[in-house]
Design a protein around this motif. Structure first.
Motif, PDB file in Angstrom:
ATOM      1  N   LEU A  48      21.314  40.865  38.163  1.00  0.00           N
ATOM      2  CA  LEU A  48      22.297  40.811  39.240  1.00  0.00           C
ATOM      3  C   LEU A  48      23.008  39.460  39.266  1.00  0.00           C
ATOM      4  O   LEU A  48      24.240  39.390  39.409  1.00  0.00           O
ATOM      5  N   LEU A  49      22.251  38.384  39.100  1.00  0.00           N
ATOM      6  CA  LEU A  49      22.852  37.045  39.112  1.00  0.00           C
ATOM      7  C   LEU A  49      23.829  36.874  37.955  1.00  0.00           C
ATOM      8  O   LEU A  49      24.930  36.339  38.135  1.00  0.00           O
ATOM      9  N   ARG A  50      23.433  37.335  36.784  1.00  0.00           N
ATOM     10  CA  ARG A  50      24.308  37.166  35.615  1.00  0.00           C
ATOM     11  C   ARG A  50      25.568  38.031  35.741  1.00  0.00           C
ATOM     12  O   ARG A  50      26.637  37.635  35.287  1.00  0.00           O
ATOM     13  N   GLU A  51      25.431  39.209  36.346  1.00  0.00           N
ATOM     14  CA  GLU A  51      26.609  40.062  36.572  1.00  0.00           C
ATOM     15  C   GLU A  51      27.630  39.368  37.463  1.00  0.00           C
ATOM     16  O   GLU A  51      28.834  39.619  37.356  1.00  0.00           O
ATOM     17  N   HIS A  52      27.168  38.479  38.351  1.00  0.00           N
ATOM     18  CA  HIS A  52      28.057  37.752  39.260  1.00  0.00           C
ATOM     19  C   HIS A  52      28.343  36.334  38.764  1.00  0.00           C
ATOM     20  O   HIS A  52      28.869  35.509  39.506  1.00  0.00           O
ATOM     21  N   ASN A  53      27.970  36.071  37.497  1.00  0.00           N
ATOM     22  CA  ASN A  53      28.241  34.774  36.867  1.00  0.00           C
ATOM     23  C   ASN A  53      27.631  33.603  37.636  1.00  0.00           C
ATOM     24  O   ASN A  53      28.217  32.514  37.741  1.00  0.00           O
ATOM     25  N   ILE A  54      26.430  33.827  38.200  1.00  0.00           N
ATOM     26  CA  ILE A  54      25.699  32.761  38.869  1.00  0.00           C
ATOM     27  C   ILE A  54      24.862  32.039  37.818  1.00  0.00           C
ATOM     28  O   ILE A  54      23.996  32.651  37.179  1.00  0.00           O
ATOM     29  N   PRO A  55      25.091  30.744  37.581  1.00  0.00           N
ATOM     30  CA  PRO A  55      24.292  30.020  36.587  1.00  0.00           C
ATOM     31  C   PRO A  55      22.803  30.050  36.951  1.00  0.00           C
ATOM     32  O   PRO A  55      22.426  29.848  38.107  1.00  0.00           O
ATOM     33  N   LEU A  56      21.961  30.288  35.946  1.00  0.00           N
ATOM     34  CA  LEU A  56      20.522  30.412  36.154  1.00  0.00           C
ATOM     35  C   LEU A  56      19.781  29.519  35.167  1.00  0.00           C
ATOM     36  O   LEU A  56      20.038  29.553  33.966  1.00  0.00           O
ATOM     37  N   THR A  57      18.841  28.736  35.688  1.00  0.00           N
ATOM     38  CA  THR A  57      17.972  27.898  34.865  1.00  0.00           C
ATOM     39  C   THR A  57      16.531  28.334  35.092  1.00  0.00           C
ATOM     40  O   THR A  57      16.082  28.431  36.236  1.00  0.00           O
ATOM     41  N   ILE A  58      15.798  28.614  34.014  1.00  0.00           N
ATOM     42  CA  ILE A  58      14.390  29.023  34.098  1.00  0.00           C
ATOM     43  C   ILE A  58      13.540  27.918  33.473  1.00  0.00           C
ATOM     44  O   ILE A  58      13.731  27.558  32.309  1.00  0.00           O
ATOM     45  N   LEU A  59      12.585  27.375  34.260  1.00  0.00           N
ATOM     46  CA  LEU A  59      11.838  26.188  33.838  1.00  0.00           C
ATOM     47  C   LEU A  59      10.513  26.517  33.147  1.00  0.00           C
ATOM     48  O   LEU A  59       9.871  25.634  32.589  1.00  0.00           O
ATOM     49  N   LYS A  60      10.046  27.750  33.199  1.00  0.00           N
ATOM     50  CA  LYS A  60       8.851  28.216  32.494  1.00  0.00           C
ATOM     51  C   LYS A  60       7.592  27.448  32.883  1.00  0.00           C
ATOM     52  O   LYS A  60       6.817  27.011  32.030  1.00  0.00           O
ATOM     53  N   LYS A  61       7.378  27.284  34.177  1.00  0.00           N
ATOM     54  CA  LYS A  61       6.152  26.657  34.672  1.00  0.00           C
ATOM     55  C   LYS A  61       4.952  27.498  34.252  1.00  0.00           C
ATOM     56  O   LYS A  61       4.946  28.721  34.356  1.00  0.00           O
ATOM     57  N   ARG A  62       3.875  26.824  33.803  1.00  0.00           N
ATOM     58  CA  ARG A  62       2.721  27.545  33.275  1.00  0.00           C
ATOM     59  C   ARG A  62       1.479  27.433  34.152  1.00  0.00           C
ATOM     60  O   ARG A  62       0.633  28.312  34.147  1.00  0.00           O
ATOM     61  N   PHE A  63       1.336  26.320  34.871  1.00  0.00           N
ATOM     62  CA  PHE A  63       0.126  26.070  35.641  1.00  0.00           C
ATOM     63  C   PHE A  63       0.481  25.858  37.103  1.00  0.00           C
ATOM     64  O   PHE A  63       1.644  25.680  37.461  1.00  0.00           O
ATOM     65  N   LYS A  64      -0.581  25.841  37.953  1.00  0.00           N
ATOM     66  CA  LYS A  64      -0.351  25.593  39.376  1.00  0.00           C
ATOM     67  C   LYS A  64       0.414  24.303  39.565  1.00  0.00           C
ATOM     68  O   LYS A  64       1.379  24.242  40.323  1.00  0.00           O
ATOM     69  N   PHE A  65      -0.035  23.233  38.895  1.00  0.00           N
ATOM     70  CA  PHE A  65       0.795  22.037  38.830  1.00  0.00           C
ATOM     71  C   PHE A  65       1.064  21.737  37.359  1.00  0.00           C
ATOM     72  O   PHE A  65       0.165  21.407  36.598  1.00  0.00           O
ATOM     73  N   ASP A  66       2.316  21.870  36.975  1.00  0.00           N
ATOM     74  CA  ASP A  66       2.745  21.713  35.586  1.00  0.00           C
ATOM     75  C   ASP A  66       3.665  20.500  35.503  1.00  0.00           C
ATOM     76  O   ASP A  66       4.833  20.558  35.931  1.00  0.00           O
ATOM     77  N   PRO A  67       3.170  19.369  34.961  1.00  0.00           N
ATOM     78  CA  PRO A  67       3.996  18.157  34.891  1.00  0.00           C
ATOM     79  C   PRO A  67       5.293  18.353  34.124  1.00  0.00           C
ATOM     80  O   PRO A  67       6.323  17.771  34.477  1.00  0.00           O
ATOM     81  N   LEU A  68       5.261  19.200  33.082  1.00  0.00           N
ATOM     82  CA  LEU A  68       6.477  19.423  32.304  1.00  0.00           C
ATOM     83  C   LEU A  68       7.535  20.155  33.136  1.00  0.00           C
ATOM     84  O   LEU A  68       8.717  19.811  33.110  1.00  0.00           O
ATOM     85  N   ALA A  69       7.092  21.158  33.888  1.00  0.00           N
ATOM     86  CA  ALA A  69       8.033  21.879  34.745  1.00  0.00           C
ATOM     87  C   ALA A  69       8.555  20.980  35.866  1.00  0.00           C
ATOM     88  O   ALA A  69       9.730  21.055  36.235  1.00  0.00           O
TER      89      ALA A  69
END
Length: 371
Positions: A48-69
């Motif tokens: 739905l977001l992409r159909e409306h051209n809303i920019p989306l960033t996915i950070l791929k968090k892996r853990f409850k606290f993920d320093p990289l994310a």
């Protein structure tokens, strides 16, 4: 132009994710520039977001606290330079405020609006402590019902920063349901003259679905043609299937699992049930009401904001299976009552819970924090 970044853990097919997506795609483009950040993963609402051209960033968090994310989130905020960071649900509320807190003084610091979606009695002491420690980074905390706001005021959030913006729900255009009904009944071996009660949502403990199974046991003594549809997945499914066998209602219950076509099923329901012991503001109840389906719900404050007892549906005490059964039998036995309740429910959704009203509410909050 007001730049808004919306931060949420995932874009799974659930209530908060739906509301965020409706908001992102409905804010006036001439006034707001919207971007969405998902901490962990995308999901159904990504389309739905992409159909409306809303920019989306996915950070791929892996853990409850993920320093990289966490570092990726800080970098994303620095790149997007939003005027407002609007966070949704505990993980995003925590990560977002921590990231803003650690921005250097030379960098643009966005206002932070925290969105709480439920009366979160499940939160542990450490989670409430995190919330309290991050209050200085909170411009506003917005709940989707007065009950949610009251709960967080009791947890120590100052009244001055609390606001309510109810959920928005699209008013559906009901198409021809004959083929959908025929397919559903054949696929799940449902008798052609069956009456359908339904629950849509996560099969989780807070939903008290075992009460619905016991309600079904009471009802089938009066009407063997009643079928209970349980639509959704969750950790309680195996236990509930065992309970259905124990209560001898297996012939009258169907576990449909996750259904991407659930909107097409709503018009088939004779009534909708919700037995939860706590909620925020139930999207599934709102959807049922928007389709003109009578609702029987647990008598808790968030449900009272949706269901007007005796006018748009019925409320009964948490755990009162006899009450659910009595109201269900009354609705199923009286077509005119069912019609009147459904029409009143639909009218309430149109008047008080439209997407336009929800969007206008958030837009007003965005303007407020910037002035």
């Amino acid at each position: 132009m007001i730049k808004v970044s919306l931060l949420i853990p995932t874009l799974d097919q659930s209530g908060a994710e739906k509301q965020l997506s409706l908001l992102a795609t409905s804010l006036p483009q001439e006034e707001f520039e919207v971007q969405v950040i998902a901490l962990t993963r995308g999901g159904p609402y990504e389309t739905l977001l992409r159909e409306h051209n809303i920019p989306l960033t996915i950070l791929k968090k892996r853990f409850k606290f993920d320093p990289l994310a966490y570092r990726a989130l800080k970098k994303t905020i620095q790149q997007q330079q939003p005027d407002i960071l609007h966070t949704w649900l505990f993980a995003a509320n925590s990560y977002g405020r921590m990231a803003v807190k650690r921005l250097s003084k030379s960098q643009k610091t966005p206002k932070v609006i925290v969105s709480e979606r439920c009366v979160d009695t499940w939160k542990s002491r450490w989670q409430h402590n995190v919330d309290r420690r991050l209050l200085p980074q909170t411009s506003l905390l917005v709940g989707n019902s007065q009950s949610v706001v009251d709960f967080y005021q009791e947890q120590g959030v100052p009244e001055s920063i609390l606001r309510v913006v109810p959920n928005g729900i699209p008013i559906p255009q009901v198409a021809d349901t004959e083929n959908t009904r025929k397919e559903l009944f054949q696929q799940h071996d449902i008798p052609a003259d069956a009456r359908l009660m339904a629950f849509v949502g996560r099969l989780a403990r807070q939903k008290r679905i075992e009460d619905l199974l016991w309600t079904l046991q009471l009802l089938r003594q009066m009407n063997e043609k009643i079928i209970l549809l349980l639509i959704g997945e969750g950790p309680e499914r195996a236990k509930l299937e065992q309970l259905a066998h124990k209560y001898t209602v297996t012939p009258n219950v169907r576990f449909l699992g996750h259904r991407p076509d659930v909107k097409a099923l709503f018009p088939l329901f004779d009534l909708f049930l919700l037995a939860s012991d706590f909620e925020g503001q139930s999207n599934s109840v709102m959807e049922a009401m928007s389709y003109g389906i009578p609702v029987i719900a647990s008598d808790i404050p968030p449900n009272r904001e949706l269901v007007v007892h005796g006018e748009t549906g019925f409320l009964t005490s948490v755990g009162d299976c006899t009450g659910y059964a009595q109201y269900a039998e009354r609705i199923l036995a009286d077509p005119q009552l069912a019609t009147d309740l459904g029409l009143a429910a639909q009218k309430k959704m149109q008047q008080d819970f439209s997407i336009a009203k929800m969007t206008a509410g958030y837009a007003a909050l965005y303007r407020e924090v910037l002035t």
